[in-house]
Enzyme design. Structure first.
Site, PDB file in Angstrom:
ATOM      1  N   LYS A 175      -3.266  -1.061  14.499  1.00  0.00           N
ATOM      2  CA  LYS A 175      -2.375  -0.024  15.034  1.00  0.00           C
ATOM      3  C   LYS A 175      -2.704   0.259  16.500  1.00  0.00           C
ATOM      4  O   LYS A 175      -3.857   0.257  16.907  1.00  0.00           O
ATOM      5  CB  LYS A 175      -2.508   1.246  14.189  1.00  0.00           C
ATOM      6  CG  LYS A 175      -1.746   1.098  12.872  1.00  0.00           C
ATOM      7  CD  LYS A 175      -1.635   2.405  12.142  1.00  0.00           C
ATOM      8  CE  LYS A 175      -2.876   2.668  11.343  1.00  0.00           C
ATOM      9  NZ  LYS A 175      -2.852   2.139   9.996  1.00  0.00           N
ATOM     10  N   ALA A 224     -12.323   1.344   6.966  1.00  0.00           N
ATOM     11  CA  ALA A 224     -12.819   0.569   5.824  1.00  0.00           C
ATOM     12  C   ALA A 224     -11.947  -0.673   5.589  1.00  0.00           C
ATOM     13  O   ALA A 224     -12.375  -1.603   4.901  1.00  0.00           O
ATOM     14  CB  ALA A 224     -12.842   1.444   4.573  1.00  0.00           C
ATOM     15  N   VAL A 250      -4.872   0.280   3.041  1.00  0.00           N
ATOM     16  CA  VAL A 250      -4.955  -1.190   2.996  1.00  0.00           C
ATOM     17  C   VAL A 250      -6.243  -1.602   2.288  1.00  0.00           C
ATOM     18  O   VAL A 250      -6.244  -2.501   1.437  1.00  0.00           O
ATOM     19  CB  VAL A 250      -4.908  -1.770   4.427  1.00  0.00           C
ATOM     20  CG1 VAL A 250      -5.289  -3.250   4.429  1.00  0.00           C
ATOM     21  CG2 VAL A 250      -3.521  -1.581   5.032  1.00  0.00           C
ATOM     22  N   GLU A 289       0.834  -1.209   0.000  1.00  0.00           N
ATOM     23  CA  GLU A 289       0.000   0.000   0.000  1.00  0.00           C
ATOM     24  C   GLU A 289       0.870   1.260   0.000  1.00  0.00           C
ATOM     25  O   GLU A 289       2.068   1.184   0.283  1.00  0.00           O
ATOM     26  CB  GLU A 289      -0.925  -0.012   1.224  1.00  0.00           C
ATOM     27  CG  GLU A 289      -0.189  -0.120   2.540  1.00  0.00           C
ATOM     28  CD  GLU A 289      -0.573   0.948   3.529  1.00  0.00           C
ATOM     29  OE1 GLU A 289      -1.048   2.027   3.122  1.00  0.00           O
ATOM     30  OE2 GLU A 289      -0.364   0.721   4.730  1.00  0.00           O
ATOM     31  N   ASP A 311     -16.138   5.234  14.475  1.00  0.00           N
ATOM     32  CA  ASP A 311     -15.100   5.360  13.450  1.00  0.00           C
ATOM     33  C   ASP A 311     -14.382   4.021  13.288  1.00  0.00           C
ATOM     34  O   ASP A 311     -13.506   3.670  14.067  1.00  0.00           O
ATOM     35  CB  ASP A 311     -14.117   6.466  13.831  1.00  0.00           C
ATOM     36  CG  ASP A 311     -13.089   6.727  12.724  1.00  0.00           C
ATOM     37  OD1 ASP A 311     -12.950   5.879  11.820  1.00  0.00           O
ATOM     38  OD2 ASP A 311     -12.429   7.774  12.776  1.00  0.00           O
TER      39      ASP A 311
END
Ligand code: PSU
Ligand code: MN
Length: 299
Positions: free
Chosen positions: A160, A142, A109, A27, A139
């Protein structure tokens, strides 16, 4: 309306795909938004080199001047890496609009997995995936939803650290996405090897990983997370993340990059060094597993 997809797959990548040789998608949002200059360039170069060193072909994905690109030149990666050029962050939903309007953007990603699936690449490497944000459960990256639909194995060091790791793993379970621990029982959390949360299956070597992936896809599965512990940890990660969460006012697509930048500040740059190392390590493991899969296909 007839629409011709403006896509260019690098000759090296299409040749490898045709001959069923191993290919690993990379990515670029980590390059344009995730890491500061020049560490972002180092990360891109180190990932490509790690993939090549294991006999696989890197396919770095982006939208450049309205063309969907699979495999970039060094100059193009440099363009995405240059600070303050306004290169957009493209999630899956942004691909079509970006192409139709001639934009230039770096793929997350999610968007990279979408493109990989489109051209038949099954392996993708990154640093950490997106997920459910702490204290802001509405939140959700995607990345999670794309994993639920695209048959691609995403090699990463888990979600993360800035995220709610437990909630992210719950969400992945709901979305039917297996989380494989590469040599670990606990899912890593990006800057640290342990999150306290179990993976759904441990795998200890490339051949086992390839066999598990083949079985997942044979039984109708789509995306798979392959979580690889980071080779070096950031012990102060939790403290740095808490401080970052306290000060950042960002939201939406800007939230993840803002949090990573704050963690960098609070860790005096050490988070960047840790991020660099884990990205290259994940690319290496992805290439090894892609190679094992190719050997299995040939045999
Ligand atoms: N991994 C990193 N750094 C990053 C990212 C991943 O080490 O910056 C990027 C990826 O592109 C990932 C994105 O898809 O962050 C998630 O952003 P969001 O939470 O807005 O979906
Ligand atoms: Mn988000």
């Amino acid at each position: 309306m007839r629409y011709e997809l403006p896509m260019r797959v690098a000759p090296e990548v299409s040749a490898a795909l045709e001959e069923q040789r191993p290919v690993v998608a990379l990515e670029t949002s980590i390059v344009a938004q995730g890491l500061p200059h020049p560490a972002n360039l180092e990360a891109a170069a180190a990932s490509e080199a790690a993939v090549r060193a294991r006999g696989a072909v890197p396919a770095t994905v982006a939208v450049v001047d309205g063309v969907l690109r699979v495999g970039l030149t060094v100059e193009e990666v440099e363009r995405l890496a240059r600070p303050r050029t306004g290169v957009r962050k493209l999630g899956s939903r942004d691909l079509g609009p970006a192409l139709a309007t001639g934009a230039t953007g770096a793929t997350t990603v999610a968007a990279t997995a979408r493109v990989a699936a489109l051209v038949g690449i099954r392996f993708l490497a990154t640093g950490g995936i997106g997920g459910v944000h702490r204290g802001r459960a509405i939140d959700q990256s995607a990345d999670l939803f794309e994993l639920a639909r695209s048959p691609v194995a995403v090699f990463c060091s888990g979600p993360k650290t800035v995220l709610d790791v437990a909630a992210t793993l719950e969400r992945l379970e709901s979305l039917c996405v297996p989380v494989l621990g590469y040599g670990c029982d606990e899912c890593p959390a990006f800057y640290v090897a342990r999150s306290g949360c179990p993976v759904s299956q441990r795998v200890d070597d490339p051949d086992t990983a390839a066999r598990v992936l083949a079985a997942v896809w044979a039984t109708g599965g789509a995306g798979v997370v392959v979580a690889v512990p980071p080779p070096e940890e950031l012990p102060e990660a939790e403290a740095a993340v808490r401080r970052a969460l306290a000060v950042t006012g960002a939201s939406g697509q800007a939230l993840t990059p803002a949090l990573l930048a704050e963690v960098e500040r609070h860790s005096r740059g050490r988070s960047v060094a840790v991020n660099l190392r884990l990205v290259a390590s994940n690319a290496a493991v992805a290439a090894e597993c892609a190679a094992a899969m190719a050997r299995g296909d040939a045999g």
